[in-house]
Design a protein around this motif. Structure first.
Motif, mmCIF file in Angstrom:
data_model
loop_
_atom_site.group_PDB
_atom_site.id
_atom_site.type_symbol
_atom_site.label_atom_id
_atom_site.label_comp_id
_atom_site.label_asym_id
_atom_site.label_seq_id
_atom_site.Cartn_x
_atom_site.Cartn_y
_atom_site.Cartn_z
ATOM 1 N N GLY A 219 -3.222 -8.203 -9.602
ATOM 2 C CA GLY A 219 -3.145 -9.040 -10.795
ATOM 3 C C GLY A 219 -4.123 -10.189 -10.776
ATOM 4 N N ASP A 220 -4.304 -10.808 -9.605
ATOM 5 C CA ASP A 220 -5.226 -11.945 -9.495
ATOM 6 C C ASP A 220 -6.664 -11.537 -9.781
ATOM 7 N N GLN A 221 -7.083 -10.419 -9.219
ATOM 8 C CA GLN A 221 -8.462 -9.992 -9.424
ATOM 9 C C GLN A 221 -8.690 -9.618 -10.894
ATOM 10 N N THR B 240 -5.218 -2.399 2.821
ATOM 11 C CA THR B 240 -4.816 -2.228 1.423
ATOM 12 C C THR B 240 -5.320 -3.359 0.535
ATOM 13 N N SER B 241 -5.309 -4.608 1.041
ATOM 14 C CA SER B 241 -5.763 -5.716 0.198
ATOM 15 C C SER B 241 -7.255 -5.615 -0.084
ATOM 16 N N GLN B 242 -8.040 -5.223 0.922
ATOM 17 C CA GLN B 242 -9.479 -5.049 0.715
ATOM 18 C C GLN B 242 -9.745 -3.916 -0.269
ATOM 19 N N SER B 243 -9.013 -2.827 -0.128
ATOM 20 C CA SER B 243 -9.200 -1.687 -1.029
ATOM 21 C C SER B 243 -8.818 -2.049 -2.464
ATOM 22 N N VAL B 244 -7.708 -2.754 -2.607
ATOM 23 C CA VAL B 244 -7.247 -3.139 -3.943
ATOM 24 C C VAL B 244 -8.228 -4.091 -4.600
ATOM 25 N N GLN B 245 -8.821 -5.007 -3.828
ATOM 26 C CA GLN B 245 -9.794 -5.934 -4.406
ATOM 27 C C GLN B 245 -10.988 -5.184 -4.980
ATOM 28 N N VAL B 246 -11.492 -4.211 -4.234
ATOM 29 C CA VAL B 246 -12.636 -3.434 -4.725
ATOM 30 C C VAL B 246 -12.261 -2.687 -6.002
ATOM 31 N N VAL B 247 -11.107 -2.031 -5.994
ATOM 32 C CA VAL B 247 -10.667 -1.273 -7.162
ATOM 33 C C VAL B 247 -10.422 -2.188 -8.350
ATOM 34 N N ALA C 280 -1.562 -11.361 -19.177
ATOM 35 C CA ALA C 280 -0.155 -10.983 -19.270
ATOM 36 C C ALA C 280 0.228 -10.032 -18.138
ATOM 37 N N ILE C 281 -0.678 -9.123 -17.793
ATOM 38 C CA ILE C 281 -0.425 -8.205 -16.676
ATOM 39 C C ILE C 281 -0.294 -8.986 -15.377
ATOM 40 N N ASP C 282 -1.150 -9.994 -15.180
ATOM 41 C CA ASP C 282 -1.070 -10.816 -13.972
ATOM 42 C C ASP C 282 0.267 -11.550 -13.910
ATOM 43 N N ALA C 283 0.730 -12.101 -15.040
ATOM 44 C CA ALA C 283 2.028 -12.776 -15.077
ATOM 45 C C ALA C 283 3.138 -11.806 -14.686
ATOM 46 N N TRP D 133 4.768 -6.291 1.503
ATOM 47 C CA TRP D 133 3.487 -5.602 1.335
ATOM 48 C C TRP D 133 3.247 -5.229 -0.119
ATOM 49 N N LEU D 134 4.250 -4.640 -0.768
ATOM 50 C CA LEU D 134 4.104 -4.254 -2.176
ATOM 51 C C LEU D 134 3.936 -5.485 -3.066
ATOM 52 N N ALA D 135 4.674 -6.552 -2.765
ATOM 53 C CA ALA D 135 4.550 -7.782 -3.546
ATOM 54 C C ALA D 135 3.139 -8.354 -3.439
ATOM 55 N N GLU D 136 2.580 -8.309 -2.219
ATOM 56 C CA GLU D 136 1.223 -8.831 -2.028
ATOM 57 C C GLU D 136 0.199 -7.967 -2.756
ATOM 58 N N LEU D 137 0.366 -6.652 -2.694
ATOM 59 C CA LEU D 137 -0.566 -5.766 -3.385
ATOM 60 C C LEU D 137 -0.571 -6.038 -4.887
#
Length: 417
Positions: free
Chosen positions: A32-34, A150-157, A176-179, A23-27
């Motif tokens: 990072g992707d967004q 959590t994924s929907q919330s993180v995408q908005v943020v 660099a943050i995404d990497a 879960w944390l890895a996906e978050l």
């Protein structure tokens, strides 16, 4: 009948170490992707001053995942799924690190972006195939609800904060943050998820690209030959109709005389509804009830959109979009859970890849068709047509589910609260 005290809680699922690592890895990856999408758009526009090239680069953050989800998803059935996820994360971290090298030509940047997106397909397929093993029984349904919230919330943020962050620092720092998020994700999975062997019944399919093609064909046949799997696939792909409000948020806002700020609210309505739906269906509605109601929820999700034919104002439109998102989440989470559970273990990753790749495809086609229709009849009526079409298409799917769905999800194992 399941008592409230017998149901699995969100906190109880989060206490499971393996799920918490996934879960944390996906978050981290989603965040990072967004951020990287915002950074790439800014970086390419700064270099080229071309909206077309900026749009092309943005599209490359989505499109190659179709190929990865179809051709490379079977990787998760032929190797340890933890190994596949860690390898995909490491590869993506390295590719993103190459993007921040000063003076990288635009064409090289585009290739790197496409390659990063390509490896998202096998990662997601392996992750989805592993989750039923990490979360047995009813825990799986609750875990999927947590991921959705959590994924929907993180995408908005991330979308909202990404623009601010890139403006404060630089697009290169954003990449660099995404990497770094992919590197941390790989460590979390490696340390937090135990190794499991390759599914035992995997038959040898040769080597090279022919092997992947053969695996794809086997996975597709497994889905097509099972009426319940076919029906669940069709149910999940109703998203092609229900993505339309998000796709037409900008022209709809203009048509009702709302400002640019309204576009953000309209686009956020569906994710907000989705979060609410994940809470309602993931915590308060018993899973057997959800399984029986899948087809009806698929129909109901289109009804609020039909009301857009009345050309509602901003506030009513937000409510209608959010309600549709909530109902769609009701069938989407349970539909995905039932689909994954029914897949044979040795074909689970391939089946998950086909499902997610098809989902991306129908959403892209739905957005494209909606844009064309909106030019002809206006955005409000286009949204209403999409809602009506989705509800009508869902009717035979609901009938098919009532016939094929009995026993589609195995009896769940009750967990402790």
């Amino acid at each position: 009948m399941t008592r409230a005290s017998d149901r699995v809680s969100f906190l109880g699922v989060l206490r499971i170490r393996e799920f918490r690592a996934l879960w944390l890895a996906e978050l981290l990856s989603v965040l990072g992707d967004q951020l990287a999408r915002v950074a790439l758009a800014v970086l390419v526009f700064q270099r080229t001053d071309s909206a077309a090239l900026t749009g092309l680069t943005y599209a490359l953050t989505f499109v190659p995942s179709l190929i990865g989800g179809v051709l490379l998803a079977g990787w998760g059935d032929r190797r340890s799924r933890r190994e596949v996820m860690v390898t995909a994360d490491v590869i993506r971290a390295v590719l993103l690190a190459l993007m921040i090298i000063p003076g990288v030509p635009l064409w090289v940047l585009c290739i790197l972006v496409a390659a990063v997106t390509l490896f998202a397909g096998p990662f997601k397929a392996a992750q989805q195939a592993l989750l039923p093993d990490v979360l047995p029984g009813e825990r799986y349904m609750v875990g999927m609800a947590i991921r959705n919230i959590t994924s929907q919330s993180v995408q908005v943020v991330a979308f909202a904060g990404g623009g601010v962050l890139v403006a404060v620092v630089t697009p290169t720092v954003g990449l660099a943050i995404d990497a770094a998020t992919f590197a941390v994700s790989a460590i979390l999975i490696w340390r937090g998820v135990r190794w499991r062997p390759t599914p035992a019944r995997v038959a040898p399919l040769g080597s090279g690209w022919r092997s992947f093609a053969a695996g794809t064909a086997v996975g597709a046949r497994a889905v097509w030959r099972d009426p319940a799997l076919r029906t669940l696939l069709a149910l999940n792909w109703l998203a092609g109709f229900y993505i339309v409000p998000e796709a037409l948020a900008a022209p709809f806002a203009a048509s009702i005389g709302a400002g640019a700020a309204a576009v953000g609210w309209l686009m956020a309505a569906d994710p907000i509804g989705s979060v609410a739906g994940a809470v309602v269906f993931g915590r308060w509605v018993p899973e057997p009830v959800q399984v029986r109601a899948l087809g009806l929820l698929g129909i109901a999700a289109g009804v609020p959109l039909v009301l857009c034919v009345l050309r509602p104002g901003l506030a009513p439109a937000i409510v209608l979009f959010a309600l549709s998102g909530m109902l769609a989440t009701g069938y989407n989470i349970q539909g995905t859970v039932s689909f994954v559970r029914r897949l044979p273990d040795d074909q689970r990753a391939q089946g998950c890849g086909l499902n997610s790749s098809g989902l991306i495809t129908v959403q892209g086609l739905g957005a494209l068709a909606a844009g064309v229709l909106a030019d002809l009849v206006g955005p409000a009526h286009a949204i209403a047509v999409a809602g009506a079409a989705g509800a009508l298409v869902a009717v035979p799917i609901a009938v098919a589910w009532s016939r094929a769905g009995r026993g589609a999800a195995p009896a769940v194992v009750k967990g402790a609260v």
